[in-house]
Design a protein around this motif. Structure first.
Motif, PDB file in Angstrom:
ATOM      1  N   PHE A   1      50.685  36.559  81.104  1.00 43.28           N
ATOM      2  CA  PHE A   1      49.803  36.177  82.200  1.00 43.28           C
ATOM      3  C   PHE A   1      50.521  36.318  83.539  1.00 43.28           C
TER       4      PHE A   1
ATOM      5  N   VAL B   1      50.843  39.950  84.529  1.00 53.55           N
ATOM      6  CA  VAL B   1      49.583  40.515  85.022  1.00 53.55           C
ATOM      7  C   VAL B   1      49.300  40.049  86.441  1.00 53.55           C
TER       8      VAL B   1
ATOM      9  N   LEU C   1      48.909  42.454  89.792  1.00 55.69           N
ATOM     10  CA  LEU C   1      47.757  42.398  90.702  1.00 55.69           C
ATOM     11  C   LEU C   1      48.199  42.051  92.111  1.00 55.69           C
TER      12      LEU C   1
ATOM     13  N   LYS D   1      40.000  39.571  97.995  1.00 56.20           N
ATOM     14  CA  LYS D   1      38.665  39.668  97.411  1.00 56.20           C
ATOM     15  C   LYS D   1      37.599  39.391  98.454  1.00 56.20           C
TER      16      LYS D   1
ATOM     17  N   ARG E   1      35.729  46.880  89.730  1.00 63.81           N
ATOM     18  CA  ARG E   1      36.081  45.584  90.316  1.00 63.81           C
ATOM     19  C   ARG E   1      35.434  44.451  89.529  1.00 63.81           C
TER      20      ARG E   1
ATOM     21  N   GLU F   1      37.133  44.030  86.262  1.00 60.85           N
ATOM     22  CA  GLU F   1      38.431  43.373  86.368  1.00 60.85           C
ATOM     23  C   GLU F   1      38.281  41.866  86.547  1.00 60.85           C
ATOM     24  N   GLU F   2      37.247  41.468  87.329  1.00 60.81           N
ATOM     25  CA  GLU F   2      37.021  40.023  87.477  1.00 60.81           C
ATOM     26  C   GLU F   2      36.717  39.385  86.130  1.00 60.81           C
TER      27      GLU F   2
ATOM     28  N   GLU G   1      39.871  39.112  84.047  1.00 65.20           N
ATOM     29  CA  GLU G   1      40.743  38.012  84.474  1.00 65.20           C
ATOM     30  C   GLU G   1      40.239  36.681  83.943  1.00 65.20           C
TER      31      GLU G   1
ATOM     32  N   GLU H   1      41.060  36.380  80.279  1.00 67.29           N
ATOM     33  CA  GLU H   1      42.455  36.076  79.986  1.00 67.29           C
ATOM     34  C   GLU H   1      42.752  34.598  80.223  1.00 67.29           C
ATOM     35  N   SER H   2      42.282  34.089  81.368  1.00 66.10           N
ATOM     36  CA  SER H   2      42.548  32.678  81.666  1.00 66.10           C
ATOM     37  C   SER H   2      41.907  31.780  80.630  1.00 66.10           C
TER      38      SER H   2
ATOM     39  N   THR I   1      43.605  44.815  82.241  1.00 64.80           N
ATOM     40  CA  THR I   1      43.752  44.497  83.663  1.00 64.80           C
ATOM     41  C   THR I   1      44.894  45.284  84.298  1.00 64.80           C
TER      42      THR I   1
END
Lengths: 176, 112, 146
Positions: free
Chosen positions: A158, A161, A165, A173, C63, C66-67, C70, C73-74, C132
């Motif tokens: 984690f 990654v 990013l 964003k 995009r 990818e959001e 993420e 993963e969390s 990612t």
């Protein structure tokens, strides 16, 4: 069995030396693949099919990411012209490598021979299949006996990654 | 013992790449080679002559298995290796965009 | 990065679900056959990578993807921690990651307590992480500073 491993290791060493001395970055990355795929065969010979599956997929992913990184870059590397000074450097490198190998030989002298039966530490894990009821002993070790290590691994992945990013994303964003 | 030494020679080749090469991509390749050789060395220590893969199937409940502990540890190590290589490559990509070269000597000259 | 021809796009559309199913199979049978969360996760990420390589980088879609990755993963890491905490709770505050479910019989698909659930969680985490990384490498690499 040991002979096959020696052949594959020699192939891997030659591939890595060519990869580090190639004059073109693309051929360097592709011959780096020799090392990874040789490692796959070595894992299969050493009776580790789990690792072979993971390694073959990870190697393909690594090659794709590396080629994506060097695409559209100026990939020629200028060749070093030979000077007498460089011969001295090579001699020093060889001597240092010999010294390292001697130290390594001394340090691993206390290990048992390759393939010797030293299962004193591993026997509880092998009997542990009766406790975890997982037929694949490696999965049993990863996810039951040592699940805490897997949690640490997930955290490191984690963090890596998030690091990628953070480095690669310029615009936030909210900006777009 | 020759097999351990060959494995260590692979490590030394990677070290040579990290120390002596000037191209960032080659330094990253050297680091990856060192990692692979360490993985292989630890698996070799766990190998047992005549052992089978550590998976229990019917009829092989009491067969001789190789050591499952190093395999479990290296399994996590391989995936982490991919992520760290990607992190290094991300740094290399940004450096290339800023300086237009992968050569670390030229990057040092352009400091500031 | 541009996409490829229509032939490659169509073939990758047909092949991607098969690769994805293979990854799921490897994850779900991780406690019986070689494989497990790590191998299956990387294979599933391979399906994503094939799709992106074939179709090129269509930025708004990627995009969004990818959001989502993420978030996945969390959520996977949080799920892993919750499983560990449940083990702590069920074992009376003694063992972190205690295997609290019924173990079943050795060699059956539903066996090993919560090992299959952990495999699924780890597989989701690894898949999301590698996809990612690849999206970041391909998409944000070409992003210029305005």
């Amino acid at each position: 069995m040991e002979l096959y491993l020696i052949i594959i290791l020699v192939l891997m060493i030659l591939g890595s030396i060519y990869s580090l001395n190639a004059t073109d970055l693309l051929s360097a990355v592709i011959s780096y693949g020799i090392v990874g795929f040789g490692l796959v065969i070595a894992f299969l010979l050493l009776q580790a099919p789990d690792l072979a599956i993971v390694q073959v997929v990870v190697e393909v992913a690594t090659l794709i990411i590396m080629i994506a990184a060097i695409k559209n870059t100026q990939s020629k590397i200028p060749k070093m012209e030979f000077k007498p000074k460089i011969a001295v450097y090579y001699a020093i490198t060889l001597i240092a490598a010999l010294v390292f190998i001697l130290i390594f030989d001394r340090a691993t002298g206390c290990l048992s021979q390759f393939g010797a039966d030293t299962m004193r530490m591993a026997q509880p894990y092998i009997d542990g299949a009766q406790h975890t009821k997982s037929a694949n002993l490696v999965t049993g070790v990863v996810l039951d006996f040592r699940a805490y290590d897997t949690l640490g691994e997930a955290t490191v992945l984690f963090t890596a990654v998030i690091g990628v990013l953070t480095i690669l994303r310029i615009k936030g964003k909210k900006d777009n | 013992m020759i097999i351990y030494i060959l494995c260590f020679i692979l490590f030394l080749v990677g070290l040579y790449g990290v120390v002596s090469k000037r191209n960032l991509i080659k330094i990253i390749i050297g680091i990856a080679i060192m990692e692979y050789s360490i993985n292989l060395f630890l698996i070799m220590i766990g190998y047992i002559e005549g052992g089978t893969a550590p998976i229990i199937t019917k009829g092989f409940e009491h067969a001789k298995f190789v050591d499952p502990l190093p395999q479990a540890m290296i399994l996590t190590s391989i995936v982490i290796g991919l992520a760290t290589t990607a992190l290094l490559l991300a740094v290399a990509i940004r450096l290339y965009q800023k300086y237009g070269t992968f050569d670390i000597n030229k990057i040092k000259d352009l400091k500031g | 990065m541009k996409g490829m021809t229509i032939i490659v796009k169509k073939i990758s559309q047909i092949i991607c679900p098969v690769i994805f199913m293979f990854g799921l199979y490897i994850i779900l049978h991780g406690h019986l056959t070689p494989g497990g969360g790590f191998a299956g996760g990387v294979i599933m990420a391979g399906a994503f990578i094939l799709q992106i390589l074939a179709n090129g980088n269509i930025l708004p879609d990627l995009r969004k993807e990818e959001e989502g990755l993420e978030f996945m993963e969390s959520a996977a890491i949080l799920g892993f921690l919750i499983l560990a905490g449940l083990g702590l709770l069920f074992s009376g505050g003694v063992v972190f990651f205690a295997n609290f479910l019924d173990k079943g019989e050795l060699g059956k698909l539903i066996s090993g307590g919560f090992i299959p659930i952990e495999n699924v969680v780890v597989g989701a985490e690894v898949c999301a992480a590698i996809a990612t990384i690849f999206i970041a490498m391909v998409v944000y690499k070409d992003e210029e500073k305005k």
